[in-house]
Structure formats: C-alpha cells, structure tokens
Design a protein around this motif. Structure first.
Motif, PDB file in Angstrom:
ATOM      1  N   LEU A  21       0.889  -1.371   0.131  1.00 58.15           N
ATOM      2  CA  LEU A  21       0.565  -0.388  -0.094  1.00 58.15           C
ATOM      3  C   LEU A  21       1.221   0.837   0.325  1.00 58.15           C
ATOM      4  O   LEU A  21       2.569   1.210  -0.374  1.00 58.15           O
ATOM      5  CB  LEU A  21      -0.919   0.215   1.440  1.00 58.15           C
ATOM      6  CG  LEU A  21      -1.622  -1.781   1.313  1.00 58.15           C
ATOM      7  CD1 LEU A  21      -2.718  -1.451   2.458  1.00 58.15           C
ATOM      8  CD2 LEU A  21      -3.174  -1.398  -0.077  1.00 58.15           C
ATOM      9  N   THR A  22       0.491   2.317   0.447  1.00 58.73           N
ATOM     10  CA  THR A  22       1.248   3.234   0.355  1.00 58.73           C
ATOM     11  C   THR A  22       2.766   3.206   1.563  1.00 58.73           C
ATOM     12  O   THR A  22       1.959   2.807   2.706  1.00 58.73           O
ATOM     13  CB  THR A  22      -0.105   4.588   0.457  1.00 58.73           C
ATOM     14  OG1 THR A  22      -0.994   4.840  -0.403  1.00 58.73           O
ATOM     15  CG2 THR A  22       1.236   6.081   0.714  1.00 58.73           C
ATOM     16  N   GLY A  23       3.711   4.055   1.590  1.00 60.07           N
ATOM     17  CA  GLY A  23       5.163   3.672   2.491  1.00 60.07           C
ATOM     18  C   GLY A  23       5.020   2.466   2.201  1.00 60.07           C
ATOM     19  O   GLY A  23       4.803   1.987   1.396  1.00 60.07           O
ATOM     20  N   ALA A  24       5.133   2.580   3.363  1.00 62.40           N
ATOM     21  CA  ALA A  24       5.735   0.827   3.686  1.00 62.40           C
ATOM     22  C   ALA A  24       4.421  -0.113   4.298  1.00 62.40           C
ATOM     23  O   ALA A  24       4.499  -1.429   4.578  1.00 62.40           O
ATOM     24  CB  ALA A  24       6.620   0.748   5.269  1.00 62.40           C
ATOM     25  N   ASP A  25       3.547   0.654   4.022  1.00 59.47           N
ATOM     26  CA  ASP A  25       1.982  -0.483   4.754  1.00 59.47           C
ATOM     27  C   ASP A  25       2.068  -1.724   3.971  1.00 59.47           C
ATOM     28  O   ASP A  25       1.628  -1.288   2.151  1.00 59.47           O
ATOM     29  CB  ASP A  25       1.043  -0.177   4.889  1.00 59.47           C
ATOM     30  CG  ASP A  25       1.171   0.980   5.718  1.00 59.47           C
ATOM     31  OD1 ASP A  25       2.535   0.739   7.100  1.00 59.47           O
ATOM     32  OD2 ASP A  25       0.538   1.841   6.248  1.00 59.47           O
ATOM     33  N   THR A  26       1.832  -2.459   3.797  1.00 57.17           N
ATOM     34  CA  THR A  26       0.939  -4.095   2.942  1.00 57.17           C
ATOM     35  C   THR A  26      -0.014  -4.181   4.147  1.00 57.17           C
ATOM     36  O   THR A  26       0.184  -4.387   4.806  1.00 57.17           O
ATOM     37  CB  THR A  26       1.748  -5.166   3.088  1.00 57.17           C
ATOM     38  OG1 THR A  26       2.672  -5.695   4.289  1.00 57.17           O
ATOM     39  CG2 THR A  26       3.835  -4.314   2.054  1.00 57.17           C
ATOM     40  N   GLY A  27      -1.335  -4.822   3.627  1.00 58.64           N
ATOM     41  CA  GLY A  27      -2.360  -5.544   3.573  1.00 58.64           C
ATOM     42  C   GLY A  27      -3.327  -5.487   2.364  1.00 58.64           C
ATOM     43  O   GLY A  27      -3.567  -4.979   1.731  1.00 58.64           O
ATOM     44  N   ARG A  28      -4.636  -5.804   3.044  1.00 56.53           N
ATOM     45  CA  ARG A  28      -5.531  -5.557   2.207  1.00 56.53           C
ATOM     46  C   ARG A  28      -6.388  -4.528   1.649  1.00 56.53           C
ATOM     47  O   ARG A  28      -6.191  -3.317   2.891  1.00 56.53           O
ATOM     48  CB  ARG A  28      -6.714  -6.286   2.536  1.00 56.53           C
ATOM     49  CG  ARG A  28      -8.367  -6.060   1.846  1.00 56.53           C
ATOM     50  CD  ARG A  28      -8.230  -7.316   0.397  1.00 56.53           C
ATOM     51  NE  ARG A  28      -7.689  -8.232   0.903  1.00 56.53           N
ATOM     52  CZ  ARG A  28      -8.354  -9.519   1.072  1.00 56.53           C
ATOM     53  NH1 ARG A  28      -9.579  -9.197   1.478  1.00 56.53           N
ATOM     54  NH2 ARG A  28      -8.510 -10.739   1.243  1.00 56.53           N
ATOM     55  N   GLY A  29      -6.025  -3.819   0.419  1.00 54.48           N
ATOM     56  CA  GLY A  29      -6.644  -3.001   0.604  1.00 54.48           C
ATOM     57  C   GLY A  29      -6.464  -2.220  -1.412  1.00 54.48           C
ATOM     58  O   GLY A  29      -6.373  -1.343  -1.699  1.00 54.48           O
ATOM     59  N   ARG A  30      -5.587  -2.775  -1.942  1.00 52.62           N
ATOM     60  CA  ARG A  30      -4.754  -2.522  -2.825  1.00 52.62           C
ATOM     61  C   ARG A  30      -6.051  -2.346  -4.279  1.00 52.62           C
ATOM     62  O   ARG A  30      -6.454  -3.617  -4.092  1.00 52.62           O
ATOM     63  CB  ARG A  30      -4.077  -3.722  -2.622  1.00 52.62           C
ATOM     64  CG  ARG A  30      -2.338  -3.353  -4.409  1.00 52.62           C
ATOM     65  CD  ARG A  30      -1.681  -4.481  -4.374  1.00 52.62           C
ATOM     66  NE  ARG A  30      -0.896  -4.194  -5.311  1.00 52.62           N
ATOM     67  CZ  ARG A  30       0.094  -3.395  -5.927  1.00 52.62           C
ATOM     68  NH1 ARG A  30       1.121  -3.254  -4.235  1.00 52.62           N
ATOM     69  NH2 ARG A  30       1.013  -3.580  -6.786  1.00 52.62           N
ATOM     70  N   LEU A  31      -5.428  -1.766  -5.023  1.00 47.52           N
ATOM     71  CA  LEU A  31      -6.714  -1.688  -6.192  1.00 47.52           C
ATOM     72  C   LEU A  31      -5.860  -2.861  -6.917  1.00 47.52           C
ATOM     73  O   LEU A  31      -4.384  -2.847  -7.459  1.00 47.52           O
ATOM     74  CB  LEU A  31      -6.388  -0.869  -7.186  1.00 47.52           C
ATOM     75  CG  LEU A  31      -6.695  -0.343  -8.422  1.00 47.52           C
ATOM     76  CD1 LEU A  31      -8.271  -0.129  -8.132  1.00 47.52           C
ATOM     77  CD2 LEU A  31      -6.505   0.968  -9.280  1.00 47.52           C
ATOM     78  N   PRO A  32      -7.172  -3.898  -7.775  1.00 50.16           N
ATOM     79  CA  PRO A  32      -7.003  -4.786  -8.789  1.00 50.16           C
ATOM     80  C   PRO A  32      -5.984  -4.468  -9.882  1.00 50.16           C
ATOM     81  O   PRO A  32      -6.289  -3.141  -9.699  1.00 50.16           O
ATOM     82  CB  PRO A  32      -8.138  -5.420  -8.989  1.00 50.16           C
ATOM     83  CG  PRO A  32      -9.058  -4.456  -7.850  1.00 50.16           C
ATOM     84  CD  PRO A  32      -8.498  -3.641  -7.346  1.00 50.16           C
ATOM     85  N   GLU A  33      -5.368  -4.911 -10.431  1.00 48.26           N
ATOM     86  CA  GLU A  33      -3.843  -4.576 -11.704  1.00 48.26           C
ATOM     87  C   GLU A  33      -5.231  -4.506 -12.402  1.00 48.26           C
ATOM     88  O   GLU A  33      -6.630  -4.786 -12.755  1.00 48.26           O
ATOM     89  CB  GLU A  33      -3.666  -5.947 -11.735  1.00 48.26           C
ATOM     90  CG  GLU A  33      -2.465  -6.317 -11.286  1.00 48.26           C
ATOM     91  CD  GLU A  33      -1.469  -4.898 -10.601  1.00 48.26           C
ATOM     92  OE1 GLU A  33      -0.938  -4.158 -11.538  1.00 48.26           O
ATOM     93  OE2 GLU A  33      -2.137  -4.394  -9.579  1.00 48.26           O
ATOM     94  N   PRO A  34      -5.071  -3.219 -13.560  1.00 51.28           N
ATOM     95  CA  PRO A  34      -5.866  -3.120 -15.021  1.00 51.28           C
ATOM     96  C   PRO A  34      -6.707  -3.952 -15.404  1.00 51.28           C
ATOM     97  O   PRO A  34      -7.590  -3.582 -16.111  1.00 51.28           O
ATOM     98  CB  PRO A  34      -4.997  -1.730 -15.444  1.00 51.28           C
ATOM     99  CG  PRO A  34      -4.064  -1.221 -14.112  1.00 51.28           C
ATOM    100  CD  PRO A  34      -4.245  -2.709 -13.362  1.00 51.28           C
ATOM    101  N   GLU A  35      -5.971  -5.056 -15.826  1.00 50.78           N
ATOM    102  CA  GLU A  35      -6.498  -6.300 -16.824  1.00 50.78           C
ATOM    103  C   GLU A  35      -7.226  -6.770 -16.231  1.00 50.78           C
ATOM    104  O   GLU A  35      -8.909  -7.394 -16.260  1.00 50.78           O
ATOM    105  CB  GLU A  35      -5.046  -7.603 -16.555  1.00 50.78           C
ATOM    106  CG  GLU A  35      -4.374  -6.950 -18.469  1.00 50.78           C
ATOM    107  CD  GLU A  35      -2.737  -5.390 -16.914  1.00 50.78           C
ATOM    108  OE1 GLU A  35      -2.150  -5.425 -17.333  1.00 50.78           O
ATOM    109  OE2 GLU A  35      -3.030  -5.754 -15.586  1.00 50.78           O
ATOM    110  N   GLU A  36      -7.460  -7.087 -15.058  1.00 50.84           N
ATOM    111  CA  GLU A  36      -8.122  -7.588 -13.121  1.00 50.84           C
ATOM    112  C   GLU A  36      -9.154  -6.854 -13.969  1.00 50.84           C
ATOM    113  O   GLU A  36     -10.658  -8.012 -13.848  1.00 50.84           O
ATOM    114  CB  GLU A  36      -8.005  -8.192 -12.508  1.00 50.84           C
ATOM    115  CG  GLU A  36      -6.588  -9.186 -12.246  1.00 50.84           C
ATOM    116  CD  GLU A  36      -5.637  -8.893 -11.136  1.00 50.84           C
ATOM    117  OE1 GLU A  36      -6.584  -8.225 -10.447  1.00 50.84           O
ATOM    118  OE2 GLU A  36      -4.689  -9.976 -11.121  1.00 50.84           O
TER     119      GLU A  36
END
Length: 422
Positions: free
Chosen positions: A149-164
């Motif tokens: 995600l933004t900065g060093a954070d990771t987890g659920r909330g990322r935008l799926p890839e454009p193809e998907e």
C-alpha cells in the motif's frame, strides 16, 4: 462500447491511466470523470490525451448539454477505479456534489467499483456498510487485493491490476441485465456444473514449486456465465488471486440465477480430489485449469540449500494423473458432458491444430477448447481466441473475443450436448 471511467482521489489513481489505455486499445470509447482530488494525483491533460475526450470535475461546465445527466444516460458501462472510502460513502448516500457522483445517480448501465484504500479504512464498519448498501442496489463492488500500500504498509486494500478490472467489468456487460449472458438465456437452470480454473502447483520443497502462468480468468468467466444461465456451479480454483475470484463471487445476483461455490486447491492431487468429489453429482464438468503434467518424485521436509561450488541435484519428475481423461472415460454420472481445455504452442511434430486434434481423440472428452498460448496470447490476457473441437478432433467453430464472450460460446456448444431433462 461507451465507457465512463470514474477516478477518485487515491494514490492508486495512476493505475487508472493504465486501465484507460487498456480499454482504448480494445476499441472502446472512454470518457474519464475524475474527482477534484484525483486530479492532484494525475493531471487532466494525461486523461485527455489518452482518451481523446475532455476532462472536468464540474457540473457547471458545458451546461447546455446537461453533462451530469447526459453522460450517465448514454453510457454502456461505468467503472470507478480507484474507488476511495470517501467516494464509496458519497455514492452509498446518494450525494451529487460533483460530476462523478451526479453521473452515478443517472447511470442505468452496469456500474463496477474497484476500491483502494488502507486496510484499516477498508475494514471499518462504515466502509463495509457502504459496500453492502451499494451491492444491494446492484452495484458491482470488487474485493480489493492484498499487497503493498502507501509507504511501507502492506495488507488488504490494494487496487486490483488494470487487466483484472477490465476483465471483470467487461464480463458484467456481456452478462447483460438479465441472467444468462447477452441473450438472457436460462438454458442451465437447475443444472449442476463443475469448473476447474487456475494453475496447479507441485511442491519442490516447502518453499519452491513447479507452476504455470494461468491466471484463472477464463475459468472464472466460465463459472460466472454458467451461474447467470441458472446453473449451480462448483468452481475448483487452483491458486487464483482473490481479486480474480471476485468475478465469480458476484455471479448469480440476478433473479432466478444460479450460484457459485468456490473450493480452493493447490496441487494436482488436491484438484483431482475436489473435481471428482463434485463431479459425482454434476451434469457438466469443465476442466479449464492448467493442470501440471509432472510433479517431483520426492518432496523434502526442509528447504533445499544452495551449496557454493556444487551444482544443484537433479529433480526427478513423475507423471501426474490425467484428470480429464479419467473423467471422460469413467463418466461419474450418466449423460454427463465433459469439456477439456488444451493450451498449445505447436512444435516439430505439428502445429497447434494438429496437436489439438490428436489430444481430442486421446482424451475422449465431448468437447475440447483449444487455444494457442505464448507471445502475449492466452494466459493472463483479457481476450482469448479458441477453436472448439469435438471428441474426434473435428472443428466445430472458432471464437475470438473477451474471455466472457468465449465462455458464453463454450456454454452454447455444451447446451447442445446435454440430454434434455425428463
């Protein structure tokens, strides 16, 4: 197709540029409607240059054409990517304080929203309630992906890839307002269907595996199309990303439509057990998964270590069971239709069609869906081009288009093979 691409103000707005280009390359007319915050991440000239259309956030521009009403009325599809927590809230409460939210209120075409935000925002009860409200109203809200995600954070909330996003959104339009794809067909009502999808993984050690490039997009499209036609579907998903599976989880929302139950598996052995277990009650089994032909003969309990100056030990491979051939020859239920998929590249023994015909005769399935892969074709793309073969290897037809369009063509062929119900 006339598509409106809404963009709200999140760091993932840069992916909207890639989605815009992808949709334009597929021949769609796309107008971008950003929020004011979105233009702080990506400027209007970028969207205008790639879309060939004007970009504004205001309802007071071009007033004589009443854009806040006309845009929604004339669209075939609305995609909002990214959809921030703020945008989801404003859409759920019926706000109309800019051009995008006003357009959402006037659109009568399918609306697809792809959320993107920090994990805490996505999991907040307010956001979950807004998503539930939108889904109850018929809006297709994708599940966000997990990752950086933004900065060093990771987890659920990322935008799926454009193809998907594109694959899913176009499948919604292909399905149409009535269950059963573009024609509204209900020819699989009360039928039980098994679809395998994705790619199996065979462990080399606890860390590494042998796999393949399958994304599962075509199998998910098949499951969704079957459910829209009224079938009760068991989707055996081999290592498919959650955002891709969202394309199946939204199926069956129309009145009288079927259902999709997802069974997640990893290895060929797992997939074989799951498919055979579900196939005992199935009218149709579609083996769309890319199943590994081989697996390591032995899998150590500990990670294989690299020893400096010493080459790695050879990995002995053994054959995996041929699940499609088993199903085709055993027929676990009388009158069952078995469909196979074959991804070929051609080699010194023959071209793609030659190899497909030989495989059709060898496997014994009722229908074989043959597609050429490699060089940007097949795996992971939003389109597909296939040849349909019968059990003798004779060509029944060719289909090219989006994967949902291919899925509907496959089901059209399957329906002709089904034994009518008494």
């Amino acid at each position: 197709m006339r598509i409106l691409l809404g963009v709200s103000g999140g760091i993932a707005a840069y992916k909207a540029v890639l989605l815009l280009r992808l949709l334009r390359e597929q021949g769609h007319a796309v107008r971008v409607i950003p929020t004011a915050s979105a233009l702080r991440f990506v400027g209007a000239p970028t969207f205008e240059a790639l879309s060939g259309e004007p970009v504004t956030t205001e309802v007071f521009e071009d007033v004589e054409h009443v854009p806040h009403v006309a845009l929604g009325q004339g669209a075939d599809l609305v995609i909002v990517a990214p959809a921030t927590a703020d945008l989801l809230s404003r859409a759920a409460t019926g706000r109309a304080d800019d051009l995008l939210t006003s357009t959402l209120l006037t659109a009568r075409c399918p609306v697809v929203m792809a959320p993107a935000m920090h994990t805490e925002m996505w999991e907040h009860p307010a956001t979950r309630a807004n998503v539930a409200t939108l889904r109850e109203r018929g809006v297709h809200v994708l599940e966000p992906a997990s990752g950086r995600l933004t900065g060093a954070d990771t987890g659920r909330g990322r935008l799926p890839e454009p193809e998907e996003i594109a694959e899913y959104a176009l499948s919604v339009v292909v399905a149409g307002p009535a269950p059963g794809g573009p024609s509204g067909s209900r020819d699989l009502v009360a039928r039980r269907v098994v679809v395998s999808a994705g790619g199996t993984r065979e462990p080399i050690d606890p860390v590494r595996f042998i796999g393949n490039r399958s994304s599962g997009l075509q199998g998910v499209a098949l499951a969704r199309a079957a459910a829209e036609r009224g079938a009760h579907v068991t989707l055996v998903a081999a290592n498919i990303a959650l955002e891709v599976l969202a394309g199946a989880s939204s199926a069956g929302q129309g009145q009288g439509a079927g259902t999709v139950d997802v069974v997640r598996v990893e290895s060929t052995a797992d997939l074989r057990d799951a498919v055979r277990g579900a196939a005992a009650e199935a009218d149709v089994v579609v083996m769309a998964a890319a199943v590994a032909d081989f697996r390591p003969a032995r899998t150590p309990d500990a990670k294989i270590k690299k020893v400096p100056g010493r080459p790695p030990a050879p990995i002995e491979l053994v054959l995996n069971p041929d699940i499609l051939a088993e199903l085709a020859h055993e027929r676990l239920r009388p009158g069952q239709v078995v469909v196979g998929f074959a991804a070929e590249t051609g080699d010194e023994t023959g071209d793609v069609l030659d190899l497909g015909r030989a495989k059709a005769r060898r496997k014994g399935a009722d229908l074989l869906v043959l597609n050429a892969v490699g060089g940007g074709r097949g795996f992971g793309t939003v389109t597909n081009e296939v040849t349909l073969l019968d059990g003798t290897g004779e060509v029944l037809g060719q289909v090219a288009g989006t994967k949902p369009e291919v899925a509907d063509a496959v089901w059209d062929a399957v329906v002709k093979l089904l034994v009518p119900r008494a």
